[in-house]
Design a protein around this motif. Structure first.
Motif, PDB file in Angstrom:
ATOM      1  N   THR A   1      35.442  64.103  31.433  1.00 30.19           N
ATOM      2  CA  THR A   1      35.727  64.420  33.017  1.00 30.19           C
ATOM      3  C   THR A   1      37.219  64.928  32.926  1.00 30.19           C
ATOM      4  O   THR A   1      37.430  65.867  33.563  1.00 30.19           O
ATOM      5  CB  THR A   1      35.515  63.303  33.832  1.00 30.19           C
ATOM      6  N   ILE A   2      38.140  64.177  32.357  1.00 26.98           N
ATOM      7  CA  ILE A   2      39.359  64.194  32.248  1.00 26.98           C
ATOM      8  C   ILE A   2      39.660  65.743  31.535  1.00 26.98           C
ATOM      9  O   ILE A   2      40.484  66.504  31.835  1.00 26.98           O
ATOM     10  CB  ILE A   2      40.346  63.218  31.786  1.00 26.98           C
TER      11      ILE A   2
ATOM     12  N   LEU B   1      45.628  58.974  29.585  1.00 28.84           N
ATOM     13  CA  LEU B   1      45.544  59.158  30.937  1.00 28.84           C
ATOM     14  C   LEU B   1      44.576  58.383  31.767  1.00 28.84           C
ATOM     15  O   LEU B   1      44.750  57.719  32.865  1.00 28.84           O
ATOM     16  CB  LEU B   1      45.132  60.776  31.258  1.00 28.84           C
ATOM     17  N   ALA B   2      43.355  58.045  31.217  1.00 30.42           N
ATOM     18  CA  ALA B   2      42.526  57.062  31.861  1.00 30.42           C
ATOM     19  C   ALA B   2      43.212  55.538  31.988  1.00 30.42           C
ATOM     20  O   ALA B   2      42.942  55.086  33.062  1.00 30.42           O
ATOM     21  CB  ALA B   2      41.065  56.949  31.097  1.00 30.42           C
TER      22      ALA B   2
ATOM     23  N   PRO C   1      37.975  52.998  29.282  1.00 25.09           N
ATOM     24  CA  PRO C   1      37.325  54.252  29.578  1.00 25.09           C
ATOM     25  C   PRO C   1      36.122  54.675  28.885  1.00 25.09           C
ATOM     26  O   PRO C   1      35.852  54.244  27.783  1.00 25.09           O
ATOM     27  CB  PRO C   1      38.527  55.229  29.205  1.00 25.09           C
TER      28      PRO C   1
ATOM     29  N   ALA D   1      43.440  61.921  26.820  1.00 25.63           N
ATOM     30  CA  ALA D   1      42.664  61.832  27.853  1.00 25.63           C
ATOM     31  C   ALA D   1      42.459  60.520  27.863  1.00 25.63           C
ATOM     32  O   ALA D   1      42.397  59.734  29.124  1.00 25.63           O
ATOM     33  CB  ALA D   1      41.358  62.482  27.574  1.00 25.63           C
ATOM     34  N   TYR D   2      42.260  59.604  26.800  1.00 26.13           N
ATOM     35  CA  TYR D   2      42.113  57.908  26.843  1.00 26.13           C
ATOM     36  C   TYR D   2      43.284  57.336  27.374  1.00 26.13           C
ATOM     37  O   TYR D   2      43.291  56.540  28.334  1.00 26.13           O
ATOM     38  CB  TYR D   2      41.806  57.635  25.516  1.00 26.13           C
TER      39      TYR D   2
ATOM     40  N   GLY E   1      45.630  55.739  34.692  1.00 20.62           N
ATOM     41  CA  GLY E   1      45.004  55.941  35.947  1.00 20.62           C
ATOM     42  C   GLY E   1      44.434  54.382  36.465  1.00 20.62           C
ATOM     43  O   GLY E   1      43.761  54.416  37.710  1.00 20.62           O
TER      44      GLY E   1
ATOM     45  N   SER F   1      38.554  68.784  33.318  1.00 20.41           N
ATOM     46  CA  SER F   1      39.413  69.036  34.595  1.00 20.41           C
ATOM     47  C   SER F   1      40.445  69.964  34.300  1.00 20.41           C
ATOM     48  O   SER F   1      40.991  70.634  35.012  1.00 20.41           O
ATOM     49  CB  SER F   1      40.031  67.848  35.203  1.00 20.41           C
TER      50      SER F   1
ATOM     51  N   ASP G   1      34.296  59.488  30.950  1.00 21.49           N
ATOM     52  CA  ASP G   1      35.692  59.394  31.758  1.00 21.49           C
ATOM     53  C   ASP G   1      36.213  60.568  30.913  1.00 21.49           C
ATOM     54  O   ASP G   1      36.919  61.150  31.630  1.00 21.49           O
ATOM     55  CB  ASP G   1      36.345  57.997  31.833  1.00 21.49           C
ATOM     56  N   LEU G   2      36.079  60.206  29.618  1.00 16.36           N
ATOM     57  CA  LEU G   2      37.162  61.366  28.969  1.00 16.36           C
ATOM     58  C   LEU G   2      36.718  62.783  28.832  1.00 16.36           C
ATOM     59  O   LEU G   2      37.399  63.537  29.019  1.00 16.36           O
ATOM     60  CB  LEU G   2      37.281  60.697  27.429  1.00 16.36           C
TER      61      LEU G   2
END
Length: 114
Positions: free
Chosen positions: A25-26, A9-10, A18, A6-7, A13, A29, A22-23
């Motif tokens: 939320t990812i 991916l942030a 992040p 997730a980190y 993005g 999802s 933020d983490l």
């Protein structure tokens, strides 16, 4: 691993820093549970560090770990050639020993398809 993913991916993005939200939320999802302690631990450990350097140092550490396949993690690098480089010698293959695996027809008194 999912918190690290997730980190990353942030970062990919476009978020250079992040946060825990933020983490979460990812992870949310995709239906994954967010472990508060793991998120806090990760963010504390990567705070102020360059992700590219972290990955490079991790790759170096992984290179020394045996992988069970007879060698360490192979990190390929393109050879620097000026123009008249000699052709690489073909790799010699070790003779492989064939092992016969005996299959058992013992169904332990039941069948999966009955």
């Amino acid at each position: 691993m999912k918190v690290i993913a997730a980190y990353l991916l942030a970062l990919l993005g476009g978020n250079p820093n992040p946060t825990a939200n933020d983490l979460k939320t990812i992870l949310g999802s995709v239906g994954a549970e967010a472990d508060e302690d793991m998120i806090k631990l990760l963010l504390d450990q990567v705070k102020g560090k360059d992700p590219t350097e972290l990955i490079a140092s991790g790759r170096e550490k992984l290179a020394s770990v045996p992988s069970g396949g007879g060698g360490g993690v192979a990190v390929a690098a393109a050879p620097a050639s000026g123009g008249g480089a000699a052709a690489a010698a073909p790799a010699e293959e070790a003779p492989k020993k064939e092992e016969k695996v005996e299959e058992s027809d013992d169904d332990m008194g039941f069948s999966l398809f009955d």
